[in-house]
Design a protein around this motif. Structure first.
Motif, mmCIF file in Angstrom:
data_model
loop_
_atom_site.group_PDB
_atom_site.id
_atom_site.type_symbol
_atom_site.label_atom_id
_atom_site.label_comp_id
_atom_site.label_asym_id
_atom_site.label_seq_id
_atom_site.Cartn_x
_atom_site.Cartn_y
_atom_site.Cartn_z
ATOM 1 N N ASP A 6 0.857 -1.181 0.000
ATOM 2 C CA ASP A 6 0.000 0.000 0.000
ATOM 3 C C ASP A 6 0.891 1.229 0.000
ATOM 4 O O ASP A 6 1.766 1.369 0.852
ATOM 5 N N THR A 7 0.672 2.116 -0.965
ATOM 6 C CA THR A 7 1.456 3.336 -1.041
ATOM 7 C C THR A 7 0.606 4.518 -0.579
ATOM 8 O O THR A 7 -0.622 4.455 -0.602
ATOM 9 N N ASP A 8 1.288 5.594 -0.172
ATOM 10 C CA ASP A 8 0.563 6.707 0.439
ATOM 11 C C ASP A 8 0.741 8.040 -0.282
ATOM 12 O O ASP A 8 0.298 9.064 0.217
ATOM 13 N N ALA A 9 1.388 8.021 -1.452
ATOM 14 C CA ALA A 9 1.613 9.268 -2.192
ATOM 15 C C ALA A 9 1.642 8.963 -3.685
ATOM 16 O O ALA A 9 1.852 7.819 -4.098
ATOM 17 N N ARG A 10 1.465 9.988 -4.489
ATOM 18 C CA ARG A 10 1.492 9.810 -5.958
ATOM 19 C C ARG A 10 2.855 9.322 -6.419
ATOM 20 O O ARG A 10 2.945 8.407 -7.229
ATOM 21 N N LEU A 11 3.933 9.914 -5.917
ATOM 22 C CA LEU A 11 5.287 9.535 -6.308
ATOM 23 C C LEU A 11 6.080 9.270 -5.034
ATOM 24 O O LEU A 11 6.345 10.191 -4.261
ATOM 25 N N THR A 12 6.425 8.005 -4.809
ATOM 26 C CA THR A 12 7.125 7.634 -3.577
ATOM 27 C C THR A 12 7.876 6.322 -3.771
ATOM 28 O O THR A 12 7.677 5.621 -4.759
ATOM 29 N N THR A 13 8.749 6.015 -2.828
ATOM 30 C CA THR A 13 9.462 4.743 -2.817
ATOM 31 C C THR A 13 9.107 3.979 -1.544
ATOM 32 O O THR A 13 8.913 4.580 -0.484
ATOM 33 N N VAL A 14 9.040 2.658 -1.683
ATOM 34 C CA VAL A 14 8.738 1.787 -0.544
ATOM 35 C C VAL A 14 9.759 0.657 -0.553
ATOM 36 O O VAL A 14 9.908 -0.054 -1.558
ATOM 37 N N ASP A 15 10.455 0.468 0.546
ATOM 38 C CA ASP A 15 11.438 -0.609 0.664
ATOM 39 C C ASP A 15 10.703 -1.944 0.763
ATOM 40 O O ASP A 15 9.906 -2.156 1.684
ATOM 41 N N VAL A 16 10.944 -2.837 -0.191
ATOM 42 C CA VAL A 16 10.301 -4.155 -0.210
ATOM 43 C C VAL A 16 11.330 -5.282 -0.094
ATOM 44 O O VAL A 16 11.024 -6.439 -0.375
ATOM 45 N N THR A 17 12.535 -4.947 0.345
ATOM 46 C CA THR A 17 13.604 -5.943 0.442
ATOM 47 C C THR A 17 13.195 -7.132 1.301
ATOM 48 O O THR A 17 13.402 -8.294 0.913
ATOM 49 N N ALA A 42 4.036 1.633 -11.953
ATOM 50 C CA ALA A 42 4.941 1.401 -10.830
ATOM 51 C C ALA A 42 6.153 0.663 -11.374
ATOM 52 O O ALA A 42 6.103 0.070 -12.452
ATOM 53 N N ALA A 43 7.246 0.705 -10.631
ATOM 54 C CA ALA A 43 8.485 0.063 -11.073
ATOM 55 C C ALA A 43 9.202 -0.517 -9.866
ATOM 56 O O ALA A 43 8.839 -0.247 -8.716
ATOM 57 N N LEU A 44 10.224 -1.302 -10.148
ATOM 58 C CA LEU A 44 11.113 -1.807 -9.104
ATOM 59 C C LEU A 44 12.522 -1.346 -9.415
ATOM 60 O O LEU A 44 12.924 -1.263 -10.578
ATOM 61 N N VAL A 45 13.280 -1.085 -8.365
ATOM 62 C CA VAL A 45 14.640 -0.577 -8.533
ATOM 63 C C VAL A 45 15.483 -1.039 -7.341
ATOM 64 O O VAL A 45 14.968 -1.197 -6.237
ATOM 65 N N VAL A 46 16.756 -1.276 -7.593
ATOM 66 C CA VAL A 46 17.713 -1.544 -6.521
ATOM 67 C C VAL A 46 18.477 -0.250 -6.299
ATOM 68 O O VAL A 46 19.065 0.310 -7.229
ATOM 69 N N GLN A 47 18.444 0.230 -5.052
ATOM 70 C CA GLN A 47 19.066 1.506 -4.733
ATOM 71 C C GLN A 47 19.363 1.565 -3.235
ATOM 72 O O GLN A 47 18.925 0.711 -2.472
ATOM 73 N N GLU A 48 20.103 2.569 -2.840
ATOM 74 C CA GLU A 48 20.449 2.760 -1.429
ATOM 75 C C GLU A 48 19.243 3.270 -0.647
ATOM 76 O O GLU A 48 18.513 4.154 -1.098
ATOM 77 N N LEU A 111 10.012 -0.552 -4.355
ATOM 78 C CA LEU A 111 8.907 -0.306 -5.253
ATOM 79 C C LEU A 111 8.870 1.199 -5.472
ATOM 80 O O LEU A 111 8.911 1.969 -4.509
ATOM 81 N N LEU A 112 8.838 1.605 -6.716
ATOM 82 C CA LEU A 112 8.731 3.007 -7.073
ATOM 83 C C LEU A 112 7.294 3.251 -7.511
ATOM 84 O O LEU A 112 6.871 2.784 -8.573
ATOM 85 N N GLU A 113 6.548 3.919 -6.673
ATOM 86 C CA GLU A 113 5.158 4.256 -6.965
ATOM 87 C C GLU A 113 5.122 5.548 -7.764
ATOM 88 O O GLU A 113 5.701 6.549 -7.346
ATOM 89 N N CYS A 114 4.438 5.527 -8.903
ATOM 90 C CA CYS A 114 4.360 6.714 -9.759
ATOM 91 C C CYS A 114 2.936 7.220 -9.944
ATOM 92 O O CYS A 114 2.733 8.248 -10.588
ATOM 93 N N ASP A 115 1.943 6.517 -9.390
ATOM 94 C CA ASP A 115 0.543 6.893 -9.610
ATOM 95 C C ASP A 115 -0.315 6.564 -8.387
ATOM 96 O O ASP A 115 -1.419 6.048 -8.498
ATOM 97 N N GLY A 116 0.220 6.866 -7.226
ATOM 98 C CA GLY A 116 -0.469 6.493 -5.995
ATOM 99 C C GLY A 116 -1.383 7.585 -5.490
ATOM 100 O O GLY A 116 -1.549 8.617 -6.133
ATOM 101 N N PRO A 117 -1.905 7.355 -4.317
ATOM 102 C CA PRO A 117 -1.756 6.126 -3.528
ATOM 103 C C PRO A 117 -2.568 4.966 -4.119
ATOM 104 O O PRO A 117 -3.654 5.170 -4.631
ATOM 105 N N ARG A 118 -1.975 3.795 -4.021
ATOM 106 C CA ARG A 118 -2.599 2.584 -4.567
ATOM 107 C C ARG A 118 -2.128 1.361 -3.777
ATOM 108 O O ARG A 118 -1.185 1.435 -3.003
#
Length: 131
Positions: A6-17, A42-48, A111-118
């Motif tokens: 569950d995301t809480d903003a239109r554009l946000t990142t969520v750690d799903v490790t 939405a997308a997935l990315v490996v980042q710090e 998880l890179l949310e680009c169209d949230g919250p969703r």
């Protein structure tokens, strides 16, 4: 294995490790874990996992892709979300070593949310190198 986020903003990142790592079955010592988000905005990315860097990623995407002015906006007003997600893609693959994700010291799966919250669904497929 699947999990939801569950995301809480239109554009946000969520750690799903942790959720991706939980998909590695007991007894799988080496192989590959592929995570795939089943959405086009939405997308997935490996980042710090550093809060300022996560903010920088969001700012970068906001600056790179304008919120409005795209042809697809006539349909549902979220072309920016599709374009931002397309830059990173829907999947990441991480090696498994000694039963754990073989991420680098500072790497996490986001998880890179680009169209949230969703609510987003992520599917994880594990390939065991030993069959």
């Amino acid at each position: 294995m699947e999990f939801t986020v569950d995301t809480d903003a239109r554009l946000t990142t969520v750690d799903v490790t942790a959720q991706v790592e939980a998909a590695v079955p007991d007894g799988c010592e080496s192989g590959l874990a592929t995570a795939f988000v089943t959405h086009t905005t939405a997308a997935l990315v490996v980042q710090e996992n550093e809060p300022r860097l996560r903010d920088d990623v969001e700012t970068f995407l906001g600056d790179l892709v304008p919120d409005e002015g795209h042809a697809h906006d006539e349909l549902d007003g979220n072309a920016d979300s599709h374009l931002r997600a397309a830059l990173f893609g829907p999947d990441v693959t991480v090696p498994i070593r000694n039963g754990d994700l073989a991420l680098g010291t500072w790497q996490s799966v986001f998880l890179l949310e680009c169209d949230g919250p969703r609510t987003r669904t992520v599917s994880v497929t594990v390939t065991d190198a030993n069959g």
